[in-house]
Design a protein around this motif. Structure first.
Motif, PDB file in Angstrom:
ATOM      1  N   SER A 151       0.829  -1.213   0.000  1.00 56.43           N
ATOM      2  CA  SER A 151       0.000   0.000   0.000  1.00 56.43           C
ATOM      3  C   SER A 151       0.858   1.255   0.000  1.00 56.43           C
ATOM      4  O   SER A 151       0.579   2.224  -0.725  1.00 56.43           O
ATOM      5  CB  SER A 151      -0.921  -0.010   1.219  1.00 56.43           C
ATOM      6  N   LYS A 152       1.926   1.246   0.789  1.00 49.99           N
ATOM      7  CA  LYS A 152       2.821   2.410   0.852  1.00 49.99           C
ATOM      8  C   LYS A 152       3.520   2.638  -0.489  1.00 49.99           C
ATOM      9  O   LYS A 152       3.655   3.779  -0.943  1.00 49.99           O
ATOM     10  CB  LYS A 152       3.864   2.215   1.949  1.00 49.99           C
ATOM     11  N   ILE A 153       3.986   1.563  -1.101  1.00 56.95           N
ATOM     12  CA  ILE A 153       4.662   1.686  -2.395  1.00 56.95           C
ATOM     13  C   ILE A 153       3.706   2.271  -3.418  1.00 56.95           C
ATOM     14  O   ILE A 153       4.064   3.186  -4.179  1.00 56.95           O
ATOM     15  CB  ILE A 153       5.193   0.317  -2.871  1.00 56.95           C
ATOM     16  N   ARG A 154       2.482   1.773  -3.459  1.00 60.44           N
ATOM     17  CA  ARG A 154       1.527   2.243  -4.459  1.00 60.44           C
ATOM     18  C   ARG A 154       1.064   3.667  -4.187  1.00 60.44           C
ATOM     19  O   ARG A 154       0.717   4.393  -5.115  1.00 60.44           O
ATOM     20  CB  ARG A 154       0.351   1.270  -4.539  1.00 60.44           C
ATOM     21  N   LYS A 155       1.084   4.069  -2.941  1.00 62.72           N
ATOM     22  CA  LYS A 155       0.787   5.467  -2.628  1.00 62.72           C
ATOM     23  C   LYS A 155       1.878   6.371  -3.171  1.00 62.72           C
ATOM     24  O   LYS A 155       1.608   7.478  -3.658  1.00 62.72           O
ATOM     25  CB  LYS A 155       0.650   5.650  -1.114  1.00 62.72           C
ATOM     26  N   ASN A 156       3.128   5.900  -3.109  1.00 64.90           N
ATOM     27  CA  ASN A 156       4.268   6.673  -3.609  1.00 64.90           C
ATOM     28  C   ASN A 156       4.395   6.609  -5.123  1.00 64.90           C
ATOM     29  O   ASN A 156       4.673   7.618  -5.781  1.00 64.90           O
ATOM     30  CB  ASN A 156       5.571   6.138  -2.990  1.00 64.90           C
ATOM     31  N   ALA A 157       4.242   5.396  -5.687  1.00 67.10           N
ATOM     32  CA  ALA A 157       4.588   5.163  -7.094  1.00 67.10           C
ATOM     33  C   ALA A 157       3.388   5.036  -8.013  1.00 67.10           C
ATOM     34  O   ALA A 157       3.566   4.928  -9.233  1.00 67.10           O
ATOM     35  CB  ALA A 157       5.441   3.898  -7.196  1.00 67.10           C
ATOM     36  N   GLY A 158       2.178   5.027  -7.462  1.00 67.37           N
ATOM     37  CA  GLY A 158       0.987   4.893  -8.288  1.00 67.37           C
ATOM     38  C   GLY A 158       0.256   3.604  -7.993  1.00 67.37           C
ATOM     39  O   GLY A 158       0.881   2.578  -7.705  1.00 67.37           O
ATOM     40  N   GLU A 159      -1.059   3.622  -8.084  1.00 68.40           N
ATOM     41  CA  GLU A 159      -1.875   2.474  -7.709  1.00 68.40           C
ATOM     42  C   GLU A 159      -1.650   1.262  -8.600  1.00 68.40           C
ATOM     43  O   GLU A 159      -1.968   0.140  -8.220  1.00 68.40           O
ATOM     44  CB  GLU A 159      -3.358   2.867  -7.705  1.00 68.40           C
ATOM     45  N   ASP A 160      -1.133   1.491  -9.807  1.00 68.01           N
ATOM     46  CA  ASP A 160      -0.895   0.362 -10.709  1.00 68.01           C
ATOM     47  C   ASP A 160       0.538  -0.158 -10.620  1.00 68.01           C
ATOM     48  O   ASP A 160       0.946  -1.016 -11.408  1.00 68.01           O
ATOM     49  CB  ASP A 160      -1.209   0.752 -12.148  1.00 68.01           C
ATOM     50  N   ALA A 161       1.320   0.320  -9.649  1.00 68.66           N
ATOM     51  CA  ALA A 161       2.715  -0.108  -9.511  1.00 68.66           C
ATOM     52  C   ALA A 161       2.797  -1.596  -9.184  1.00 68.66           C
ATOM     53  O   ALA A 161       2.075  -2.095  -8.320  1.00 68.66           O
ATOM     54  CB  ALA A 161       3.417   0.700  -8.425  1.00 68.66           C
ATOM     55  N   VAL A 162       3.666  -2.296  -9.895  1.00 69.18           N
ATOM     56  CA  VAL A 162       3.938  -3.709  -9.603  1.00 69.18           C
ATOM     57  C   VAL A 162       4.973  -3.760  -8.483  1.00 69.18           C
ATOM     58  O   VAL A 162       6.005  -3.083  -8.548  1.00 69.18           O
ATOM     59  CB  VAL A 162       4.458  -4.435 -10.855  1.00 69.18           C
ATOM     60  N   VAL A 163       4.701  -4.558  -7.468  1.00 70.33           N
ATOM     61  CA  VAL A 163       5.586  -4.636  -6.308  1.00 70.33           C
ATOM     62  C   VAL A 163       6.145  -6.055  -6.213  1.00 70.33           C
ATOM     63  O   VAL A 163       5.401  -7.018  -6.036  1.00 70.33           O
ATOM     64  CB  VAL A 163       4.848  -4.276  -5.008  1.00 70.33           C
ATOM     65  N   SER A 164       7.456  -6.175  -6.329  1.00 72.30           N
ATOM     66  CA  SER A 164       8.118  -7.471  -6.271  1.00 72.30           C
ATOM     67  C   SER A 164       9.104  -7.507  -5.111  1.00 72.30           C
ATOM     68  O   SER A 164       9.315  -6.512  -4.418  1.00 72.30           O
ATOM     69  CB  SER A 164       8.879  -7.726  -7.579  1.00 72.30           C
ATOM     70  N   PHE A 165       9.753  -8.662  -4.944  1.00 68.09           N
ATOM     71  CA  PHE A 165      10.742  -8.747  -3.871  1.00 68.09           C
ATOM     72  C   PHE A 165      11.921  -7.815  -4.098  1.00 68.09           C
ATOM     73  O   PHE A 165      12.599  -7.432  -3.149  1.00 68.09           O
ATOM     74  CB  PHE A 165      11.205 -10.195  -3.642  1.00 68.09           C
ATOM     75  N   TYR A 166      12.190  -7.414  -5.349  1.00 69.46           N
ATOM     76  CA  TYR A 166      13.265  -6.450  -5.590  1.00 69.46           C
ATOM     77  C   TYR A 166      12.964  -5.115  -4.906  1.00 69.46           C
ATOM     78  O   TYR A 166      13.871  -4.437  -4.415  1.00 69.46           O
ATOM     79  CB  TYR A 166      13.459  -6.226  -7.094  1.00 69.46           C
ATOM     80  N   VAL A 167      11.696  -4.732  -4.887  1.00 74.45           N
ATOM     81  CA  VAL A 167      11.302  -3.502  -4.198  1.00 74.45           C
ATOM     82  C   VAL A 167      11.596  -3.642  -2.707  1.00 74.45           C
ATOM     83  O   VAL A 167      12.201  -2.759  -2.084  1.00 74.45           O
ATOM     84  CB  VAL A 167       9.805  -3.201  -4.424  1.00 74.45           C
ATOM     85  N   MET A 168      11.173  -4.772  -2.135  1.00 79.73           N
ATOM     86  CA  MET A 168      11.345  -4.948  -0.695  1.00 79.73           C
ATOM     87  C   MET A 168      12.806  -5.057  -0.287  1.00 79.73           C
ATOM     88  O   MET A 168      13.224  -4.451   0.706  1.00 79.73           O
ATOM     89  CB  MET A 168      10.597  -6.191  -0.209  1.00 79.73           C
ATOM     90  N   THR A 169      13.612  -5.824  -1.009  1.00 83.76           N
ATOM     91  CA  THR A 169      14.998  -6.014  -0.571  1.00 83.76           C
ATOM     92  C   THR A 169      15.804  -4.725  -0.656  1.00 83.76           C
ATOM     93  O   THR A 169      16.684  -4.485   0.184  1.00 83.76           O
ATOM     94  CB  THR A 169      15.685  -7.131  -1.376  1.00 83.76           C
ATOM     95  N   HIS A 170      15.508  -3.886  -1.643  1.00 81.70           N
ATOM     96  CA  HIS A 170      16.203  -2.599  -1.710  1.00 81.70           C
ATOM     97  C   HIS A 170      15.719  -1.659  -0.595  1.00 81.70           C
ATOM     98  O   HIS A 170      16.530  -0.930   0.002  1.00 81.70           O
ATOM     99  CB  HIS A 170      16.034  -1.965  -3.088  1.00 81.70           C
TER     100      HIS A 170
END
Length: 398
Positions: A302-321
């Motif tokens: 939810s936080k990522i999509r608030k920052n990057a847009g509601e259609d943002a794809v969120v993968s483990f690469y996002v989390m590990t960074h």
């Protein structure tokens, strides 16, 4: 770089003063950096691919790093210092990775560098990071084997992602005979070497192994070889656009109806790329699944999509960074001072919380223990097939 009054730091200051006396060129070659006054912004560099073929992964990394920085700064920074990310495009090229790292260390005086994505880029940068005494925060899954004071790994090594996947596929009745196909560089070759040992231990077999350069457009010949091999499972390590092209052609040929795909490095970024109803029934070992109902995961998404847009794809690469900067903050606060060597000392053995739960960094080889999952593509999404719990990384120091 921030300087304290510890003896080892004063020795380092004296060394820099000496280097300055013998000439600016010599000083630059040793990556000497002047002290920065307390209260200044902490600069963190990022050498990531924003062009050249793996920009999909560079953009995933940026989403995680940007969220971490915004949260850290909103919470008062680190020991009173705000954080700034300085992004450099390595163009998915090892040589460019080195050039960008040198710039960030020598000219921008960063405290640490995030990146890159490929093992080739990481290996090319290693000497530069060590000479510059600047930690590299590496958040890509890789083949393992790195033991260096100036490198921290925040993603998985084979005993965390591949070692649980292979016996799982056998236990589920999916198979134990493998064909291995991947890109022709260090990560696939070393991953397959490890995988063959694991397959042998479960009584399985490897019936074929092949590599391809990047940029191939027609995979029909290798698809036929895989189909004719009798393999039950394709262990696949071809990242990015080339991997998508292969899977599309394998679907058209009908390979995916007879051979299951164990996709190393698979993440949500691939979902939908193969076409409607395609890419189903593939397996991967991962440290994060965005569809997981766990509260920490859903809050993070939810936080990522608030920052990057509601259609943002969120993968483990996002989390590990993202995790890498949370660890950086924890390490500096544990050390109580802002300086590269203090950062390294502070992150060694650090325990910290990430979206999937507890995590910790090994003291000797700087790899990360965290919760792991077997995931499967189904109904157009990536779902958790099995929770594995926290898996410690295998020791990397020979």
């Amino acid at each position: 770089m921030f300087i304290d009054k510890e003896d080892d730091v004063m020795i380092d200051i004296s060394r820099r003063q000496f280097m300055g006396a013998v000439g600016a060129t010599a000083a630059a070659s040793a990556f000497s950096m002047p002290a920065i006054a307390a209260g200044k912004t902490i600069k963190i560099g990022a050498v990531q691919p924003f062009s050249g073929g793996l920009e999909l992964f560079g953009n995933q990394a940026k989403m995680g790093l940007d969220l971490a920085v915004s949260e850290i700064n909103a919470g008062g920074g680190i020991l009173g210092h705000q954080v700034e990310m300085l992004y450099e495009d390595n163009k998915t090229d090892p040589k460019t990775s080195v050039e960008r790292a040198k710039k960030l260390i020598e000219r921008d005086e960063v405290l640490a560098i995030s990146g890159p994505i490929t093992s080739a880029g990481r290996d090319a940068m290693a000497a530069t990071m060590e000479r510059g005494k600047t930690p590299l925060l590496y958040a890509t899954n890789y083949e393992g084997g790195i033991c260096n004071r100036y490198l921290f790994s925040f993603n998985t090594v084979p005993n965390q992602d591949t070692a649980p996947l292979i016996p799982y596929l056998k236990d589920e009745g999916i198979g134990d005979s493998y064909y291995m196909f991947g890109a022709d560089y260090v990560w696939p070759r070393n991953m397959f070497k490890t995988a063959k040992d694991i397959i042998g231990k479960i009584g399985g077999s490897t019936v074929g192994e092949e590599y391809t350069p990047f940029g191939v457009k027609d995979f029909s010949s290798i698809i036929r070889k895989i189909a004719d091999s009798g393999a039950e499972i394709l262990l696949f390590a071809l990242p990015g656009a080339d991997g998508i092209t292969f899977i599309k052609q394998a679907e058209e040929f009908g390979l995916t109806k007879t051979v299951k795909i164990a996709f190393l490095g698979f993440a949500e970024t691939y979902l939908g790329a193969f076409g409607p109803g395609k890419g189903e029934g593939m397996y991967a070992g991962v440290p994060f699944v965005a569809s997981s109902p766990e509260p920490g995961v859903q809050e993070f998404v939810s936080k990522i999509r608030k920052n990057a847009g509601e259609d943002a794809v969120v993968s483990f690469y996002v989390m590990t960074h993202y995790n890498s900067l949370i660890a950086l903050k924890g390490g500096l606060e544990k050390a109580g001072k802002v300086y590269t060597e203090a950062l390294i000392d502070g992150m060694e053995g650090l325990s910290f919380e990430i979206p999937t739960g507890a995590a910790s960094i090994t003291k000797d080889d700087h790899h990360t223990a965290m919760n792991m999952f077997i995931a499967k593509t189904e109904n157009g999404t990536l779902n958790v097939a099995k929770e594995l719990g926290i898996i410690e990384p295998a020791p990397q120091c020979a």
